[in-house]
Write an enzyme that holds these catalytic residues in place. Structure first.
Site, PDB file in Angstrom:
ATOM      1  N   VAL A 717       0.915  -1.147  -0.060  1.00 59.77           N
ATOM      2  CA  VAL A 717      -0.105  -0.030   0.224  1.00 59.77           C
ATOM      3  C   VAL A 717       0.847   1.231  -0.091  1.00 59.77           C
ATOM      4  CG1 VAL A 717      -1.747   1.447   1.174  1.00 59.77           C
ATOM      5  CG2 VAL A 717      -1.894  -1.017   1.231  1.00 59.77           C
ATOM      6  N   ASP A 718       0.858   2.095  -0.897  1.00 53.80           N
ATOM      7  CA  ASP A 718       1.425   3.336  -1.127  1.00 53.80           C
ATOM      8  C   ASP A 718       2.850   3.089  -0.850  1.00 53.80           C
ATOM      9  OD1 ASP A 718      -1.189   4.405  -1.181  1.00 53.80           O
ATOM     10  OD2 ASP A 718      -1.327   4.938   0.793  1.00 53.80           O
ATOM     11  N   PHE A 719       3.613   2.089  -1.501  1.00 54.48           N
ATOM     12  CA  PHE A 719       4.630   1.827  -1.016  1.00 54.48           C
ATOM     13  C   PHE A 719       5.879   2.591  -1.903  1.00 54.48           C
ATOM     14  CE2 PHE A 719       3.558  -1.304  -3.924  1.00 54.48           C
ATOM     15  CZ  PHE A 719       4.681  -1.698  -4.807  1.00 54.48           C
ATOM     16  N   TYR A 743      -1.883  -0.002  -3.781  1.00 51.86           N
ATOM     17  CA  TYR A 743      -1.367   0.926  -4.566  1.00 51.86           C
ATOM     18  C   TYR A 743       0.157   1.107  -4.743  1.00 51.86           C
ATOM     19  CZ  TYR A 743      -6.055   1.799  -2.857  1.00 51.86           C
ATOM     20  OH  TYR A 743      -7.456   1.755  -2.254  1.00 51.86           O
ATOM     21  N   ARG A 781      -2.503   6.198  -6.233  1.00 56.00           N
ATOM     22  CA  ARG A 781      -3.441   7.183  -5.707  1.00 56.00           C
ATOM     23  C   ARG A 781      -2.710   8.350  -5.061  1.00 56.00           C
ATOM     24  NH1 ARG A 781      -6.049   5.028  -0.094  1.00 56.00           N
ATOM     25  NH2 ARG A 781      -4.036   4.345   1.192  1.00 56.00           N
TER      26      ARG A 781
END
Length: 902
Positions: A717-719, A743, A781
């Site tokens: 996630v958002d890495f 994401y 995102r």
């Protein structure tokens, strides 16, 4: 339990049988291996100059030359893209011709209108827009002739304006077609798309509507794919067939929705030869005349597979029609998994289509197979062979029609039986439960914007990395990290060596990486080195420690010989308390240089570390380099990360109004680059789950550039996130799919900054998990940084209001949001890369959280979107944000170029 059967007289039908199969139908389908088409590279982008409402009534064709010139200038394998601009969404054109290998891409929300001027299509005789005995006076709107590899792509619309009044006349195209029917002559009106003597032509996701005549005709085409196409024209519009393959081969029509005024699909074979190898799969038909073969069959039709088809409200269902004026052999036709309702003639195989037809071209239908076909409402079943010597030959398996259906049978030969018998609907009541689908609404915003070739050059490596400065005030400051390979000299003698198994001397040899960094900074402080760069070599081993690199006057390089065996790892997450952090790591920082100690001391007294206190490698030093290392935050690596944001009893619904704000968060950074301009990573592996790599700009948003090559970054996630400028080259980006959403990126780039993240020649891969294989993950995102409330959509809180203000806050039901937060828009471009199946193909760019929650913000693809969203949120960009007007030229936020998909 015995099957339910009902034997009926010749005027009625309703019962069961399982019949022998015709061997010939086994090979009935497109001989190609067809997959979902991929959008070609873009050669040029054209922006709309007209509003759709005005374009609909526009008689002239102002865009014909613009469009044709762009098409003619494109190289094979590329496409002309039509996009919206500042609320303008329409193009109006006369007849166009797609060149070989050149395609058209129409963005979501954009409509290409066909002109209503007959002169724009006239073939030279002045008859277009009139009725006569010939009916061939108009060129098509779009012609594809003697072409290979051309196509029409995008979520946009091509509108033929068949119902609009023809310029200079009192009738529409459809009205003169009806008049031709009454007067027994022919209308001269344009077809929408005509494809002739071409190969490998594609229609993908496009909407075709209101054609004056046939929507798509194929004549002598070898290789055609219509995938995700929507055809939408009123049921009373005469001669508006959906897709007609004629004397063509290797055709696939898949995942499409067709409602029109004539045959939804009509397979024909005339004097130009046979039609063969057709697959029609996973489609939905509405108004229209059904799934037809004929009426021209004199060229021969064979090897057709029609499966997973629903028809709701067509006049005919499965239809084969011909007569002695145009008949021929129709064979090896297989219908499988078909659901029919509200259809007057669900099955209509007739060799006497024209009541007054004359000639000697006798129709013959043989090796016709119907398998798992249901008609849910009463209708007429017509099976009429030509004569006793040439009956319709077919087989049935699990075919049922509703009670009270009527029948007309003549010259029928059924495999394995001398009677025509169908199943009772009660025998398989669940077959069609989920078969019917509502006609899909059009998307209004493009979900996958593409760069043209010229704009893509602005995102090349040398361009992105040559600018530095404050947002909107960047100046040229060239930096070319590839011209300075990291530790490439084989004779290089490192200044310091880290070896977990060595006896340290406290001068040059150390067991910990942080100790070597500390000594390097101490020696710098004491003036013991005059080098332009400090090299620290790390021998293979596992180093369980934090590494903090403060701002230094001389850049530092950390390098190893093998990333697979040289690992720096710590288990640390955002929920870790300051006291726990101190207990674990204070000894490591005891006695270190004051600049290093200050970094540690800034964390140790926090109640919890928060995201930015979790970095295993924390770098503030400009010009930092790393090579052949693995940097890992081992949080949850031993058990997986699916429930990382939850604690028992404290896991609220992530789609609730407050979304994830009340959860216990466990972000865990592997690497944090903190204003470290000109950082260069080569062959480095960065391992984590959420927030693996964070890149922060400098003071006041000053540009911080980072370059990653031949590296590997994994997470869920958002890495890969932050507001710096980062270029990823020949790097693998792997999504770990244990969570049900993921994401890759979460850029928070300032709206005025020139660049955000660019991925070039990268590979976006996945771990093969079920969530990854579902193909619902996202490329990015845009991080809605510091938000406390959203002005972009209503939130179900009585009296809710979110206005621009001096602070980010929310005291229910009202809140404020700062200009700086709104300007944190996030920019990311992916180009020349391979994108795995885990990324959502139709919508790879995600909104920030769900609509109706406090943290929601829609994906913004450009500064035009940003401006429109501010206006929609009742924020005045000029008065409240201080802008002079819309950004010009338009600034790209999210886009792709020349990518391929696995």
């Amino acid at each position: 339990m015995m099957s339910q059967h009902k034997y009926l007289p010749a005027t009625c039908v309703a019962a069961v049988m399982t019949a022998l199969l015709f061997s010939g139908t086994a090979n009935a389908q497109d001989s190609r291996q067809v997959k979902e088409p991929q959008t070609p590279a873009i050669c040029i982008v054209l922006a709309a100059q007209m509003e759709s409402g005005k374009a609909g009534a526009e008689s002239r064709a102002p865009d014909t030359q613009l469009l044709q010139t762009a098409i003619d200038a494109c190289r094979p394998g590329q496409a002309v893209r039509l996009r919206s601009r500042n609320g303008k969404t329409a193009f109006v054109s006369g007849a166009l011709q797609l060149r070989s290998g050149v395609s058209l891409l129409i963005d979501s929300g954009v409509t290409l209108y066909a002109s209503t001027r007959p002169l724009d299509y006239d073939r030279g005789a002045g008859t277009c827009g009139t009725n006569d005995d010939k009916g061939k006076g108009c060129k098509p709107f779009i012609t594809i002739d003697h072409a290979k590899g051309s196509g029409i792509y995008g979520e946009g619309v091509i509108d033929g304006q068949g119902g609009e009044r023809i310029s200079g006349k009192e009738e529409s195209w459809w009205q003169i077609a009806r008049r031709a029917q009454r007067e027994n002559n022919r209308q001269n009106v344009p077809r929408l798309i005509e494809i002739t003597q071409s190969n490998d032509i594609t229609l993908h996701n496009i909407t075709l509507r209101n054609s004056p005549n046939f929507h798509v005709t194929l004549n002598q085409v070898d290789g055609f794919t219509a995938w995700g196409v929507r055809i939408d024209t009123p049921a009373n519009a005469r001669n508006t067939d959906g897709i007609d393959p004629i004397s063509s081969r290797n055709i696939t029509i898949a995942n499409s929705y067709i409602r029109t005024g004539d045959d939804n699909v009509a397979i024909k074979a005339g004097n130009n030869g046979p039609t063969e190898n057709i697959t029609i799969r996973n489609n939905h038909f509405y108004s229209g005349h059904g799934m037809s073969i004929g009426s021209e069959t004199n060229g021969g039709v064979s090897n057709v597979l029609i499966e997973n088809l629903s028809m709701d409200g067509t006049t005919s269902g499965l239809r084969i029609k011909s007569d002695i004026s145009r008949g021929g052999l129709v064979q090896n036709i297989s219908y499988r998994n078909v659901c029919i309702r509200n259809v007057k003639a669900p099955i209509d195989f007739d060799t006497h289509y024209g009541k007054t037809a004359t000639g000697d071209l006798i129709p013959q239908y043989r090796n016709i197979k119907l398998e798992h076909v249901q008609s849910l409402t009463p209708g007429k079943i017509i099976l009429r062979g030509y004569d006793a010597a040439r009956p319709i030959q077919f087989a049935l398996q699990d075919v049922s029609v509703a009670d009270k259906s009527s029948s007309q049978f003549e010259h029928v030969q059924l495999a394995g039986s001398d009677k025509v018998i169908f199943d009772s609907l009660a025998a398989n009541p669940q077959q069609c439960t989920q078969a019917f689908a509502a006609y899909p609404e059009l998307q209004t915003v493009s979900k996958r914007p593409q760069l043209d070739a010229q704009t893509a050059r602005d995102f090349a490596y040398a361009e992105v990395l040559k600018y530095a400065g404050l947002p909107g005030k960047e100046q040229i400051s060239p930096w070319d990290p590839r011209s300075e390979p990291i530790a490439a000299d084989p004779q290089l003698t490192p200044d310091y060596i880290v070896d977990a198994n060595a006896v340290p001397d406290g001068v040059r040899i150390f067991r910990q990486v942080q100790a070597a960094v500390n000594q390097a900074i101490t020696d710098l402080d004491k003036g013991k080195t005059s080098r332009q760069r400090i090299h620290i070599f790390i021998k293979p081993g596992t180093y369980r420690e934090l590494v903090y690199v403060p701002d230094t006057t001389v850049p530092i390089t950390l390098y190893g010989s093998d990333a697979a065996t040289t690992r720096i790892t710590v288990n640390l997450d955002a929920a870790t308390t300051g006291s726990s952090y101190t207990a674990q790591f204070s000894a490591q920082f005891s006695g270190t240089h004051q600049s290093i100690k200050a970094m540690h001391e800034g964390l140790k007294d926090r109640p919890t570390l928060g995201t930015f206190g979790t970095a295993v490698l924390w770098v503030k030093s400009p010009g930092f380099q790393a090579k052949n290392l693995t940097i890992e935050n081992a949080y949850n690596k031993d058990k997986g990360n699916a429930r990382a944001d939850c604690q028992p009893g404290n896991c609220p619904d992530e789609n609730s109004i407050y979304a994830r704000s009340q959860m216990v968060h466990h972000q865990a950074l592997a690497v944090m680059l903190d204003g470290a301009d000109k950082s260069h990573f080569d062959g480095v592996r960065m391992l984590g789950f959420q927030d693996t790599l964070y890149m922060k700009s400098g003071k006041d948003g000053q540009t911080a550039r980072q370059f990653f090559q031949r590296s590997y970054i994994e997470g869920d996630v958002d890495f890969i996130f932050g507001d710096a400028t980062a270029y990823f080259f020949e790097t693998e980006i792997k999504t770990l799919g244990e969570r049900n959403s993921s994401y890759v990126g979460a850029p928070s780039t300032n709206v005025k900054s020139r660049y955000g993240f660019v991925f070039d020649h990268c590979r976006f891969t996945h771990d093969g998990s079920s969530h990854a294989l579902a193909g619902k993950f996202s490329l990015a995102r845009q991080w809605f940084h510091n938000e406390r409330c959203t002005p972009y959509a209503p939130v179900p809180v009585p009296g809710y209001d979110c206005q621009i203000g001096e602070v980010d806050q929310f005291n229910s039901p009202t809140g404020t949001i700062r200009r700086q937060t709104l300007e944190s828009v996030g920019k990311m471009v992916v180009m020349n890369s391979v994108i795995g199946a885990h990324i959502n193909k139709k919508q790879p760019w995600s909104d920030w959280n769900k609509k109706g929650t406090l943290p929601y913000r829609p994906a913004q693809f450009s500064s035009d979107d940003y401006w429109a969203n501010l206006l929609a949120a009742k924020i005045d960009p000029i008065k409240q944000m201080g802008y002079a007007g819309p950004f010009s030229p338009v600034r790209i936020f999210l886009a792709e170029f020349n990518n391929t998909e696995e």
